[in-house]
Write a protein that holds these residues in place. Structure first.
Motif, PDB file in Angstrom:
ATOM      1  N   PRO A  84      51.332  35.044  49.126  1.00 52.20           N
ATOM      2  CA  PRO A  84      51.051  34.688  50.515  1.00 52.20           C
ATOM      3  C   PRO A  84      51.242  33.205  50.796  1.00 52.20           C
ATOM      4  O   PRO A  84      51.705  32.842  51.887  1.00 52.20           O
ATOM      5  N   VAL A  85      50.945  32.347  49.799  1.00 50.67           N
ATOM      6  CA  VAL A  85      51.133  30.906  50.013  1.00 50.67           C
ATOM      7  C   VAL A  85      52.603  30.612  50.279  1.00 50.67           C
ATOM      8  O   VAL A  85      52.961  29.877  51.212  1.00 50.67           O
ATOM      9  N   PHE A  89      54.266  28.956  53.653  1.00 47.71           N
ATOM     10  CA  PHE A  89      55.148  27.783  53.658  1.00 47.71           C
ATOM     11  C   PHE A  89      56.472  28.106  54.352  1.00 47.71           C
ATOM     12  O   PHE A  89      56.960  27.339  55.176  1.00 47.71           O
ATOM     13  N   ALA A  90      57.042  29.276  53.995  1.00 51.91           N
ATOM     14  CA  ALA A  90      58.317  29.667  54.610  1.00 51.91           C
ATOM     15  C   ALA A  90      58.122  29.832  56.117  1.00 51.91           C
ATOM     16  O   ALA A  90      58.984  29.449  56.917  1.00 51.91           O
ATOM     17  N   VAL A 214      58.214  34.599  56.834  1.00 50.75           N
ATOM     18  CA  VAL A 214      57.042  34.814  55.979  1.00 50.75           C
ATOM     19  C   VAL A 214      57.364  35.891  54.959  1.00 50.75           C
ATOM     20  O   VAL A 214      57.130  35.741  53.755  1.00 50.75           O
ATOM     21  N   TRP A 215      57.959  36.977  55.451  1.00 53.12           N
ATOM     22  CA  TRP A 215      58.266  38.080  54.548  1.00 53.12           C
ATOM     23  C   TRP A 215      59.296  37.672  53.503  1.00 53.12           C
ATOM     24  O   TRP A 215      59.137  37.973  52.324  1.00 53.12           O
ATOM     25  N   ALA A 216      60.331  36.956  53.949  1.00 54.00           N
ATOM     26  CA  ALA A 216      61.361  36.512  53.002  1.00 54.00           C
ATOM     27  C   ALA A 216      60.755  35.553  51.984  1.00 54.00           C
ATOM     28  O   ALA A 216      61.087  35.596  50.794  1.00 54.00           O
ATOM     29  N   GLY A 220      60.529  35.864  48.006  1.00 54.12           N
ATOM     30  CA  GLY A 220      61.084  34.756  47.226  1.00 54.12           C
ATOM     31  C   GLY A 220      60.211  34.469  46.003  1.00 54.12           C
ATOM     32  O   GLY A 220      60.715  34.203  44.909  1.00 54.12           O
ATOM     33  N   ALA A 221      58.880  34.520  46.201  1.00 52.76           N
ATOM     34  CA  ALA A 221      57.958  34.269  45.085  1.00 52.76           C
ATOM     35  C   ALA A 221      58.161  35.306  43.987  1.00 52.76           C
ATOM     36  O   ALA A 221      58.191  34.972  42.791  1.00 52.76           O
ATOM     37  N   ILE A 222      58.310  36.570  44.387  1.00 53.09           N
ATOM     38  CA  ILE A 222      58.528  37.631  43.400  1.00 53.09           C
ATOM     39  C   ILE A 222      59.856  37.440  42.674  1.00 53.09           C
ATOM     40  O   ILE A 222      59.946  37.591  41.461  1.00 53.09           O
TER      41      ILE A 222
END
Lengths: 311, 301
Positions: A84-85, A89-90, A214-216, A220-222
């Motif tokens: 979520p962080v 940020f995105a 936000v979703w992208a 991205g984190a994953i």
């Protein structure tokens, strides 16, 4: 209608048990398809529903991936908490860049979003703030840790990614029929009429941008934790082109179409790996042919009829 | 100060190349409202065809440098124009009535196709142009050393642009091109063959782009199969900078972008050189989206 539903369910079941029958390589291909499907669905909100020509989606994806990677490597925060962080940020990044450019008409927006994705890539290569590791990128990112279980093999990732994809599909299909989703489609069909009906166009477009980002960013984190190493090359302009193509070939504004598009564009070329060098040549030709013969995509958006209670 | 003028001449050279490519973008955008993403690859093809003709046929040796180069340029222009016309017939003409984005995807597909076709034919490695084709002496004006190549490129580009400008302004076909940019249906009613006009645009644009490719090959001495991408994007930015659909605008935009980029690389940061064009793009779109000379597209922003 009923038969169609049964077929859909069968395809889903087949997909969910497929890793038991596939080797590691093909499971990994399916994982990639899943990641692109989620990313394309997030782009679909901006491009498919709202009709904004956004060709810089890799920039949001990059911001998310780098946020997660930097915080994970520097402060050892677990990836799943960072998801979520990274999304936030995105989202903030998208909000800042959307503000001045959101009013731009079609092609101008397209070219400016290409500009943004290129600036982000060059900034990453130039190691801004000394955080991004330059052209080599960042390595040593942790694997996701789900309640003590470390997600490591493609087999594990398959279930993590397709779990996320299912949540995405569920949320976004709810979103599609919400007041907000309908307003976005209205803006796409006729901006002037939408404004006349009291829709604040700039606000809705900006929010669509932010939701998509936000979703992208979260995915991205994953992605960062799946690769454990990320570099600016993973987020170049062609990534954005691929996402853009997935949405348009599958059928912009149609969730099923976008998922099918991911299978066709990410999965199918793997079948032709033997033709390695000519593969992209055929890919280009297929893009042209596809648009000529089915210019609205494989699954064009369904026209919905809403019943209004008139007193 | 010497650095400043040195960079200025450098910027004018590269800017005139941007301008030549930008003309192709702006003309196509004018008549079709389509960003022809494959245009950058036509530029690459021009550079590679120049290489083939130089090495395989040894044109400059057979005809002497001057006539050889003119023949070479003419051949490159004609060949690239043929590819351009084919591109339009195959990838864009069937999509005239389709949604705008479908044509954009088709253009991206065409770009991927051409780029990989070049790679398959010539290989993925950088190819080097034969040396000593152009005279290599430098002009010395007021302590400035200007390679004659730069002057030649600038003069040739300027000549081509002036010819194009006169063609668009003074001839009947030029008037027809301008009419089609404003309104397809009205032009048809006035007896203009719109398909023919679009074909002419796809002859002129790629021919200019191909000649720009040849110049880059001769100037830098090397070519690679993805170079069309960055040149194409910057040239498109140049077209927007001058005002899309506006032919003098593309020339002005190209030269300005070349100068800004050269000066920016010298005084600001060489590492950010490739990003400068995009910053220019964002700034111009925020403050004056119609470009310096104003766009010539009959549509409101």
């Amino acid at each position: 209608m009923k038969n169609k539903k049964i077929i859909d369910v069968l395809i889903c079941v087949a997909l969910f048990v497929s890793p038991f029958f596939l080797n590691m390589y093909w499971t990994d291909v399916l994982v990639n398809v899943g990641i692109y499907a989620i990313l394309s669905l997030s782009l679909n909100i901006i491009l498919g529903y709202c009709g904004l020509f956004q060709m810089g989606h890799a920039a949001f994806y990059a911001v998310g991936a780098y946020t997660a990677a930097i915080l994970n490597v520097k402060y050892n925060i677990p990836i799943l908490i960072l998801m979520p962080v990274a999304g936030i940020f995105a989202g903030i990044f998208a909000f800042i860049i959307a503000k001045p450019i959101i009013h731009l008409r079609g092609d101008y927006l397209l070219i400016v979003t290409i500009g943004i994705v290129e600036i982000v890539r060059i900034a990453l290569v130039n190691n801004v703030f000394g955080l991004t590791g330059g052209a080599n990128g960042i390595f040593g990112i942790d694997r996701p840790n789900v309640f003590g279980f470390i997600v490591k093999t493609p087999f594990h990732f398959f279930y993590l990614i397709y779990f996320l994809l299912s949540i995405t599909v569920l949320l976004f299909s709810r979103f599609e029929n919400s007041k907000f989703g309908r307003a976005l489609v209205y803006i796409k069909e006729d901006e002037v009429a939408a404004e006349g009906s009291g829709i604040n166009i700039a606000k809705y477009k900006t929010i669509a941008f932010v939701i998509g980002a936000v979703w992208a960013g979260m995915i991205g984190a994953i992605f960062a934790s799946k690769m454990t190493i990320i570099s600016p090359d993973s987020f170049n302009f062609w990534e954005s082109v691929i996402l853009f193509t997935i949405v348009l070939i599958g059928g912009s504004g149609n969730i099923k179409g976008v998922i099918l598009g991911s299978f066709l564009i990410i999965g199918l070329p793997e079948l032709f790996r033997d033709f390695a060098s000519a593969r992209m040549l055929i890919f280009g030709m297929a893009m042209i042919a596809m648009m000529i013969f089915k210019s609205e995509g494989i699954f064009p958006p369904v026209r919905k009829i809403y019943k209004i209670a008139i007193k | 100060m010497e650095l400043f003028f040195q960079q200025l001449t450098n910027g004018l050279t590269i800017g005139s190349i941007y301008a030549l490519i930008a003309l192709g973008y702006t003309m196509v955008y004018g008549v079709m409202k389509l960003i022809n993403f494959a245009h950058g690859d036509l530029f690459t093809i021009g550079a590679y065809l120049g290489l083939t003709l130089l090495t395989a046929l040894e044109i400059t040796k057979q005809f002497g440098t001057f006539i050889g180069l003119i023949t070479l340029a003419a051949m490159v222009c004609i060949l690239v124009a043929v590819i351009g016309v084919l591109l339009e017939k195959i990838a864009y003409q069937p999509l005239r009535k389709a949604p705008r984005l479908s044509a954009v995807v088709s253009a991206l597909g065409a770009s991927i196709f051409l780029q990989n076709a070049v790679m398959l034919i010539y290989g993925a490695r950088v190819r080097v142009y034969p040396q000593n084709i152009l005279p290599s002496y430098t002009l010395n004006i007021l302590e400035l050393h200007i390679p004659i190549v730069r002057v030649l490129i600038f003069a040739t580009s300027l000549l081509l642009m002036i010819v194009l400008y006169l063609f668009i302004q003074k001839t009947k076909t030029g008037v027809a091109i301008r009419a089609v940019s404003i309104d397809h249906i009205a032009s048809k009613l006035m007896g203009i063959n719109v398909n023919k006009i679009i074909m002419i645009v796809f002859i002129i644009g790629p021919a200019l782009g191909g000649s720009a490719g040849l110049m880059v090959g001769l100037y830098y001495g090397q070519v690679n199969f993805i170079m069309g991408w960055s040149y194409g994007l910057k040239a498109f930015i140049a077209a927007i900078l001058g005002g899309i659909g506006n032919i003098p605008g593309a020339m002005l935009g190209g030269l300005s972008l070349g100068i800004i980029e050269a000066l920016g690389a010298a005084y600001f940061s060489i590492a950010w050189k490739d990003a400068i064009a995009f910053f220019v793009l964002i700034i111009i779109l925020i403050f004056k989206p119609t470009g310096i000379l104003g766009e010539r597209v009959a549509e409101k922003i």
